[in-house]
Design a protein around this motif. Structure first.
Motif, PDB file in Angstrom:
ATOM      1  N   ALA A   1       0.858  -1.181   0.000  1.00 28.22           N
ATOM      2  CA  ALA A   1       0.000   0.000   0.000  1.00 28.22           C
ATOM      3  C   ALA A   1       0.895   1.232   0.000  1.00 28.22           C
ATOM      4  O   ALA A   1       1.714   1.411   0.906  1.00 28.22           O
ATOM      5  CB  ALA A   1      -0.917   0.001   1.215  1.00 28.22           C
ATOM      6  N   THR A   2       0.765   2.065  -1.011  1.00 31.99           N
ATOM      7  CA  THR A   2       1.654   3.215  -1.166  1.00 31.99           C
ATOM      8  C   THR A   2       1.033   4.464  -0.552  1.00 31.99           C
ATOM      9  O   THR A   2      -0.184   4.554  -0.400  1.00 31.99           O
ATOM     10  CB  THR A   2       1.950   3.479  -2.645  1.00 31.99           C
ATOM     11  N   PRO A   3       1.849   5.467  -0.229  1.00 29.91           N
ATOM     12  CA  PRO A   3       1.298   6.721   0.302  1.00 29.91           C
ATOM     13  C   PRO A   3       0.359   7.422  -0.672  1.00 29.91           C
ATOM     14  O   PRO A   3      -0.490   8.217  -0.249  1.00 29.91           O
ATOM     15  CB  PRO A   3       2.551   7.562   0.570  1.00 29.91           C
ATOM     16  N   THR A   4       0.486   7.144  -1.959  1.00 30.87           N
ATOM     17  CA  THR A   4      -0.394   7.786  -2.937  1.00 30.87           C
ATOM     18  C   THR A   4      -1.749   7.108  -3.059  1.00 30.87           C
ATOM     19  O   THR A   4      -2.609   7.569  -3.808  1.00 30.87           O
ATOM     20  CB  THR A   4       0.282   7.806  -4.321  1.00 30.87           C
ATOM     21  N   GLY A   5      -1.946   6.002  -2.350  1.00 37.02           N
ATOM     22  CA  GLY A   5      -3.236   5.333  -2.363  1.00 37.02           C
ATOM     23  C   GLY A   5      -3.329   4.154  -3.304  1.00 37.02           C
ATOM     24  O   GLY A   5      -4.441   3.686  -3.592  1.00 37.02           O
ATOM     25  N   ASP A   6      -2.205   3.649  -3.781  1.00 35.79           N
ATOM     26  CA  ASP A   6      -2.214   2.474  -4.648  1.00 35.79           C
ATOM     27  C   ASP A   6      -2.051   1.201  -3.817  1.00 35.79           C
ATOM     28  O   ASP A   6      -1.389   1.197  -2.777  1.00 35.79           O
ATOM     29  CB  ASP A   6      -1.074   2.538  -5.664  1.00 35.79           C
ATOM     30  N   VAL A   7      -2.642   0.120  -4.324  1.00 37.09           N
ATOM     31  CA  VAL A   7      -2.429  -1.219  -3.766  1.00 37.09           C
ATOM     32  C   VAL A   7      -1.801  -2.052  -4.873  1.00 37.09           C
ATOM     33  O   VAL A   7      -2.458  -2.368  -5.874  1.00 37.09           O
ATOM     34  CB  VAL A   7      -3.737  -1.859  -3.274  1.00 37.09           C
ATOM     35  N   ALA A   8      -0.521  -2.379  -4.721  1.00 38.59           N
ATOM     36  CA  ALA A   8       0.210  -3.166  -5.717  1.00 38.59           C
ATOM     37  C   ALA A   8       0.312  -4.600  -5.225  1.00 38.59           C
ATOM     38  O   ALA A   8       0.782  -4.847  -4.109  1.00 38.59           O
ATOM     39  CB  ALA A   8       1.601  -2.569  -5.944  1.00 38.59           C
ATOM     40  N   ILE A   9      -0.130  -5.542  -6.045  1.00 36.67           N
ATOM     41  CA  ILE A   9      -0.164  -6.956  -5.662  1.00 36.67           C
ATOM     42  C   ILE A   9       0.721  -7.743  -6.619  1.00 36.67           C
ATOM     43  O   ILE A   9       0.608  -7.607  -7.843  1.00 36.67           O
ATOM     44  CB  ILE A   9      -1.608  -7.497  -5.685  1.00 36.67           C
ATOM     45  N   THR A  10       1.596  -8.557  -6.056  1.00 34.90           N
ATOM     46  CA  THR A  10       2.556  -9.316  -6.855  1.00 34.90           C
ATOM     47  C   THR A  10       1.864 -10.452  -7.597  1.00 34.90           C
ATOM     48  O   THR A  10       1.258 -11.336  -6.972  1.00 34.90           O
ATOM     49  CB  THR A  10       3.672  -9.877  -5.969  1.00 34.90           C
ATOM     50  N   LEU A  11       1.943 -10.410  -8.930  1.00 34.79           N
ATOM     51  CA  LEU A  11       1.423 -11.481  -9.777  1.00 34.79           C
ATOM     52  C   LEU A  11       2.486 -12.540 -10.046  1.00 34.79           C
ATOM     53  O   LEU A  11       2.216 -13.740  -9.992  1.00 34.79           O
ATOM     54  CB  LEU A  11       0.956 -10.904 -11.117  1.00 34.79           C
ATOM     55  N   VAL A  12       3.692 -12.096 -10.359  1.00 35.40           N
ATOM     56  CA  VAL A  12       4.801 -12.995 -10.681  1.00 35.40           C
ATOM     57  C   VAL A  12       6.057 -12.431 -10.044  1.00 35.40           C
ATOM     58  O   VAL A  12       6.345 -11.237 -10.173  1.00 35.40           O
ATOM     59  CB  VAL A  12       5.014 -13.105 -12.212  1.00 35.40           C
ATOM     60  N   ARG A  13       6.787 -13.283  -9.339  1.00 37.95           N
ATOM     61  CA  ARG A  13       8.135 -12.927  -8.897  1.00 37.95           C
ATOM     62  C   ARG A  13       9.058 -14.019  -9.396  1.00 37.95           C
ATOM     63  O   ARG A  13       8.943 -15.182  -8.980  1.00 37.95           O
ATOM     64  CB  ARG A  13       8.215 -12.797  -7.377  1.00 37.95           C
ATOM     65  N   ALA A  14       9.950 -13.665 -10.312  1.00 32.65           N
ATOM     66  CA  ALA A  14      10.778 -14.641 -11.009  1.00 32.65           C
ATOM     67  C   ALA A  14      12.237 -14.455 -10.615  1.00 32.65           C
ATOM     68  O   ALA A  14      12.839 -13.423 -10.909  1.00 32.65           O
ATOM     69  CB  ALA A  14      10.611 -14.471 -12.523  1.00 32.65           C
ATOM     70  N   VAL A  15      12.797 -15.436  -9.915  1.00 32.45           N
ATOM     71  CA  VAL A  15      14.209 -15.427  -9.539  1.00 32.45           C
ATOM     72  C   VAL A  15      14.756 -16.832  -9.743  1.00 32.45           C
ATOM     73  O   VAL A  15      13.999 -17.786  -9.884  1.00 32.45           O
ATOM     74  CB  VAL A  15      14.428 -14.971  -8.079  1.00 32.45           C
ATOM     75  N   GLY A  16      16.091 -16.951  -9.712  1.00 35.47           N
ATOM     76  CA  GLY A  16      16.694 -18.237 -10.028  1.00 35.47           C
ATOM     77  C   GLY A  16      17.665 -18.789  -9.018  1.00 35.47           C
ATOM     78  O   GLY A  16      18.311 -19.799  -9.278  1.00 35.47           O
ATOM     79  N   GLU A  17      17.773 -18.146  -7.838  1.00 33.49           N
ATOM     80  CA  GLU A  17      18.713 -18.628  -6.811  1.00 33.49           C
ATOM     81  C   GLU A  17      18.001 -18.775  -5.479  1.00 33.49           C
ATOM     82  O   GLU A  17      17.216 -17.903  -5.079  1.00 33.49           O
ATOM     83  CB  GLU A  17      19.877 -17.653  -6.652  1.00 33.49           C
ATOM     84  N   LEU A  18      18.291 -19.867  -4.789  1.00 28.74           N
ATOM     85  CA  LEU A  18      17.746 -20.060  -3.454  1.00 28.74           C
ATOM     86  C   LEU A  18      18.250 -18.987  -2.505  1.00 28.74           C
ATOM     87  O   LEU A  18      17.479 -18.386  -1.743  1.00 28.74           O
ATOM     88  CB  LEU A  18      18.117 -21.447  -2.934  1.00 28.74           C
ATOM     89  N   SER A  19      19.537 -18.714  -2.520  1.00 25.94           N
ATOM     90  CA  SER A  19      20.117 -17.701  -1.642  1.00 25.94           C
ATOM     91  C   SER A  19      21.315 -17.058  -2.316  1.00 25.94           C
ATOM     92  O   SER A  19      22.094 -17.734  -2.988  1.00 25.94           O
ATOM     93  CB  SER A  19      20.537 -18.323  -0.305  1.00 25.94           C
ATOM     94  N   ARG A  20      21.431 -15.735  -2.121  1.00 25.29           N
ATOM     95  CA  ARG A  20      22.589 -14.988  -2.608  1.00 25.29           C
ATOM     96  C   ARG A  20      23.192 -14.252  -1.427  1.00 25.29           C
ATOM     97  O   ARG A  20      22.485 -13.861  -0.498  1.00 25.29           O
ATOM     98  CB  ARG A  20      22.193 -13.990  -3.695  1.00 25.29           C
ATOM     99  N   ALA A  21      24.483 -14.005  -1.503  1.00 27.42           N
ATOM    100  CA  ALA A  21      25.178 -13.312  -0.410  1.00 27.42           C
ATOM    101  C   ALA A  21      25.489 -11.861  -0.740  1.00 27.42           C
ATOM    102  O   ALA A  21      26.022 -11.140   0.110  1.00 27.42           O
ATOM    103  CB  ALA A  21      26.484 -14.043  -0.074  1.00 27.42           C
ATOM    104  N   ASP A  22      25.148 -11.400  -1.948  1.00 26.88           N
ATOM    105  CA  ASP A  22      25.602 -10.090  -2.404  1.00 26.88           C
ATOM    106  C   ASP A  22      24.459  -9.092  -2.569  1.00 26.88           C
ATOM    107  O   ASP A  22      24.543  -8.184  -3.399  1.00 26.88           O
ATOM    108  CB  ASP A  22      26.348 -10.237  -3.728  1.00 26.88           C
TER     109      ASP A  22
END
Length: 891
Positions: A713-734
């Protein structure tokens, strides 16, 4: 009264293992190590007072006995005499994604596993590694007689009181003693030295524990992830105790620690905390970036959970109370299957792809079990004898069974599947050379006494009628998905509508939907889509209008399964396809459009790639007769990597109060506080259950979701909902947002979420957030997520009489559960008071059930009966204190 704290520190050492059932290995591989660990524990002598904690969960007992059933008695003996401790959970679940009822089922199953072995868990809600905790956790702990919560992540640091002990209060006033683990959590006491290094180790331990020891004692957990018992622990503890003098170091069990900490806390002045525990910045990682990871699985889990809680358990409970066979053992089997998808590394998506594939299979299994339970219970409630029906197939008179999955009467729009016979299909020898698949039949459809209906689509399919005494009867049928305007159906009631060849009325709804080429409207709302793709939603009374109500954004993501790490540029749609009319009313109007985004195909640590691919996001907007909300369906196909795609709903309410649905009632949320230097960055995203509301003093908008688990929920009154989150590593250190590995590094190509995606939402404009709006939002959540639905019973021999089941009276009361009790003696009815004032409520049961109800009692969440309630002709009145969770047992 306050207590005088001792001048020396008492440190109780509890040996344990932290057992992630599946994570960087799948469950079968970790089970091999578990069997070796428990074998070693059972084979070693068990001196009195020596205990080993199996991580607060009972699933490890099931897993062990699945391989070593011959050691059941030895395991039970160690649990009963305290040499081993397990539970109270069945699995150490994520606590913010599952519903409150899922957490309750988790504890009920965990208790059942232990009691089957003649044991009880320690009186501690042990949560050593959950990625944050719900505001209602003290309510859940109190409901199971657990006075102490031990936890780590989500609490601690500059935003919370200093010290390791506090009183945690829930919205209903329930309270638990909170014991907070040190910054290194459950691993702080791992691998204790048994030689001269003990003095240095003690100094480090005391430097951390003593300044935080609000009651003069501390818990030191000796163990770590998947660790066996330390081999030289006796000598190590002797060395540590010598180095600690005059402080006290001694071995203990979790049960002993809980008892002694509770004794010291009585009368002590301790800080009080309330609300969710989701921010431990500057103390320990809270890992709040997991809600969008493997988003499709979280959505699927929410839908299966909802089906079990609201569309399987209630019908089974009502059927059993009306005299049908109990299905509680089958219900527990379905829940156990689903709970195996709830460990935090599984449900949060922070595991290797093999674990995700296993979760998909569990969700399939749990859904199949739940649907079977529901269907069988409904046939019991309407008195349908499947064997008799098969023997009188020539007398079939198909009906549509409309079911109301809410505890209040509802009429109006119902979504129905109407099946009409076309021809019999032979199966087995002699069934070859079947006729070609024919085209759908144009025959008209009628329901009941000229029920108004609108056909959405019609297609042929195979349909089997089954019986316990016969082979299935397979027929080719035409199945029409229709929306119909039905008379009111009682709460948890079933109404039968006969199918006829007389066409249903084309109109008749009191509030027909009107549709133009670019707009749809009913008496409450109007939605329009311009040629430029601007979607406008306004109330017909002119009091509210949302301009550009929907948008889409895509940003690069070079994070891992735990943490979002954005990379610019942010991509927005560059073109729109449509709009076009799909349904023209009069019961449902629908417009569709598609938005074109040019998305970089991948991202690097420095930038998003120059090469792009088209990502087309489709959206359908549906408005029903009589509805005060608009439905939104979003879908598409993702072919890009390393990015996050969100749908953005613009409420037009800047600087709004944000209230979000959560376990046992809504919570107010604010954006994260100031970041702590060199600590994990707390993201602005938050867990999404069924809905989130943005409200001002004059108006509000609620966005409903059918299962996606991350919003901002943003201060401007938007509600952004994640449809897709695409990543390829279980864990990164950087990652700048979280320097260091949160898990073991491994590639996870499946987490790139390549392929189709889908989500369903609804938008409800309303007034400011007050008692009437709170009740409206809850009712609308049922109407959005659990609408009136119906399926065809083709083998009906007559029209079943209406079956009235269960209704809940009391404005502001929300149904939470209706289920058979664990012992089979009672029906459990649970509701939540969503208001900050007392509400006088009542349960009302239908005639078939009320004839068998003579006693009612209040109860704890764990179904322990308490004081009696009055039962008067199928009505059970009660009082719900502000924000209370009220459980009633009836029989």
């Amino acid at each position: 009264m306050t207590i005088t704290l001792p001048t020396t520190l008492a440190v109780l050492v509890v040996s344990h293992t932290h057992w992630d059932r599946e994570w960087y290995h799948p469950a079968p591989r970790f089970r091999q190590r578990l069997v070796a660990l428990v074998d070693e524990l059972l084979d070693a002598p068990a001196p009195p007072g020596v205990s080993f904690l199996l991580d607060g969960q009972a699933v490890v007992l099931d897993d062990y006995l699945a391989v070593r059933p011959e050691r059941r008695e030895a395991l039970a003996t160690r649990l009963k005499d305290g040499a081993l401790e397990a539970g109270p959970w069945y699995v150490l679940a994520d606590e913010l994604i599952p519903s409150a009822e899922a957490l309750v089922r988790n504890l009920l199953v965990g208790r059942a596993v232990l009691r089957a072995l003649g044991a009880e868990p320690p009186p501690v809600l042990y949560c050593p590694d959950s990625f944050g905790h719900p505001a209602a956790l003290p309510t859940i702990a109190a409901g199971f007689g657990l006075p102490l919560i031990v936890l780590w992540r989500g609490y601690g640091g500059p935003h919370w009181p200093a010290g390791d002990v506090a009183r945690w209060r829930a919205a209903d006033g329930a309270e638990a003693l909170l014991y907070h683990l040190p910054p290194d959590g459950y691993e702080f006491g791992a691998s204790l030295p048994a030689d001269e290094r003990a003095a240095d180790r003690w100094r480090r331990v005391r430097d951390v524990l003593a300044p935080r020891a609000a009651l003069g004692m501390a818990l030191l957990l000796n163990g770590a992830d998947h660790h066996a018992r330390q081999p030289d622990l006796d000598r190590a503890l002797e060395a540590l105790a010598r180095a600690a003098r005059p402080d006290e170091v001694r071995r203990a069990s979790l049960r002993v620690f809980a008892r002694e900490l509770g004794a010291r806390a009585r009368g002590a002045t301790l800080p009080e905390v309330c609300g969710e525990l989701r921010d431990s910045s500057g103390y320990a990682w809270s890992l709040q970036g997991t809600f969008g990871t493997r988003a499709a699985q979280k959505r699927r889990n929410a839908r299966v959970e909802r089906m079990l809680v609201r569309d399987a358990e209630p019908w089974c409970a009502l059927a059993a109370r009306a005299g049908a066979p109990s299905r509680r053992a089958l219900g527990r089997a379905a829940w156990t299957t689903l709970l195996l998808a709830h460990p935090h590394d599984t449900l949060c998506g922070t595991s290797v792809d093999a674990v995700a594939r296993a979760m998909d299979q569990r969700l399939d299994d749990a859904q199949a079990q739940g649907e079977g339970l529901r269907d069988d219970a409904i046939l019991d409630l309407v008195g349908h004898d499947r064997a008799r029906a098969r023997e009188h197939a020539h007398e079939w008179s198909p009906v549509v069974l409309v079911r109301n999955r809410a505890a209040r009467p509802r009429g109006g729009i119902a979504e129905l599947d109407v099946a009409r016979f076309r021809r019999h299909v032979r199966v087995g020898p002699g069934s070859g050379h079947a006729a070609a698949w024919p085209e759908p039949s144009p025959a008209p459809i009628g329901l009941g006494a000229r029920v108004p209906l609108q056909v959405l689509h019609d297609a042929p399919r195979h349909d089997r009628v089954e019986s316990p005494l016969h082979y299935p009867d397979d027929d080719l049928v035409d199945v029409a998905r229709v929306v119909a305007w039905v008379p009111p159906v009682p709460g948890y009631g079933i109404a039968a509508l006969p199918i006829s060849r007389e066409p249903g009325a084309a109109d008749g709804a009191p509030d027909a939907v009107r549709v133009g080429e670019h707009w749809i409207e009913n008496e409450a709302l109007r939605l329009s889509i311009s040629a430029a793709g601007v979607v406008r939603l306004a109330t017909r009374d002119g009091l509210m209008a949302m301009e550009s109500v929907i948008g889409f954004e895509d940003v690069g993501d070079v994070g891992d399964l735990y943490t979002h790490s954005p990379r610019d540029p942010v991509v927005h749609p560059t073109a729109i396809l449509g709009p076009r009319v799909v349904h023209r009313g009069p019961l449902r109007g629908e417009l569709r459009a598609a938005w074109w985004l040019e998305v970089p195909t991948a991202s690097t640590r420095e930038r998003r790639s120059a090469s792009t691919a088209a990502l087309v996001v489709h959206a359908a907007f549906a408005l029903d007769a009589g509805a005060s909300f608009v439905r939104v369906r979003v879908w598409g196909e993702n072919e890009a990597r390393d990015h996050r795609l969100r749908v953005v709903f613009a409420t037009g309410i800047p600087n709004a109060e944000v209230w979000a649905d959560a376990a046992f009632g809504p919570v107010r949320r604010a954006r994260p506080g100031a970041p702590v230097d060199d600590a994990e960055l707390q993201p602005a995203t938050a867990p999404l259950a069924r809905w989130v509301t943005l409200a001002s003093s004059a108006r509000g908008v609620t966005v409903f979701s059918d299962g996606l688990a991350e919003y901002e929920a943003t201060p401007t009154g938007d509600v952004a909902i994640t449809l897709v989150r695409a990543v390829g590593e279980l864990s990164r250190a950087d990652l700048p947002e979280r320097p260091g590995h949160a898990g073991w590094p491994a590639p996870v190509p499946g987490a790139q979420a390549r392929g189709p995606f889908e989500a369903r939402f609804a938008l409800l404009p309303h007034g400011p957030r007050d008692a009437s709006t709170i009740a409206l939002v809850e009712r609308t959540a049922d109407d959005v997520l659990l609408p009136l639905v119906g399926d065809t019973l083709r083998s009906a021999l007559d029209v079943p009489p209406a079956a009235a089941g269960l209704e809940l009276d009391g404005e502001g009361l929300a149904l939470s559960a209706c289920k058979e009790s664990e012992d089979g003696a009672w029906t459990v009815l649970r509701c939540v008071n969503l208001l900050d004032t007392e509400v006088r409520g009542a349960w009302r049961v239908g005639p078939r059930v009320s004839q068998r109800v003579s006693e009612a009692r209040l109860a704890r969440l764990d179904e322990t009966p308490q004081e009696p309630l009055v039962v008067a002709g199928g009505t059970i009145p009660f009082a719900a204190a502000p924000r209370a969770v009220v459980t009633v047992l009836v029989r």
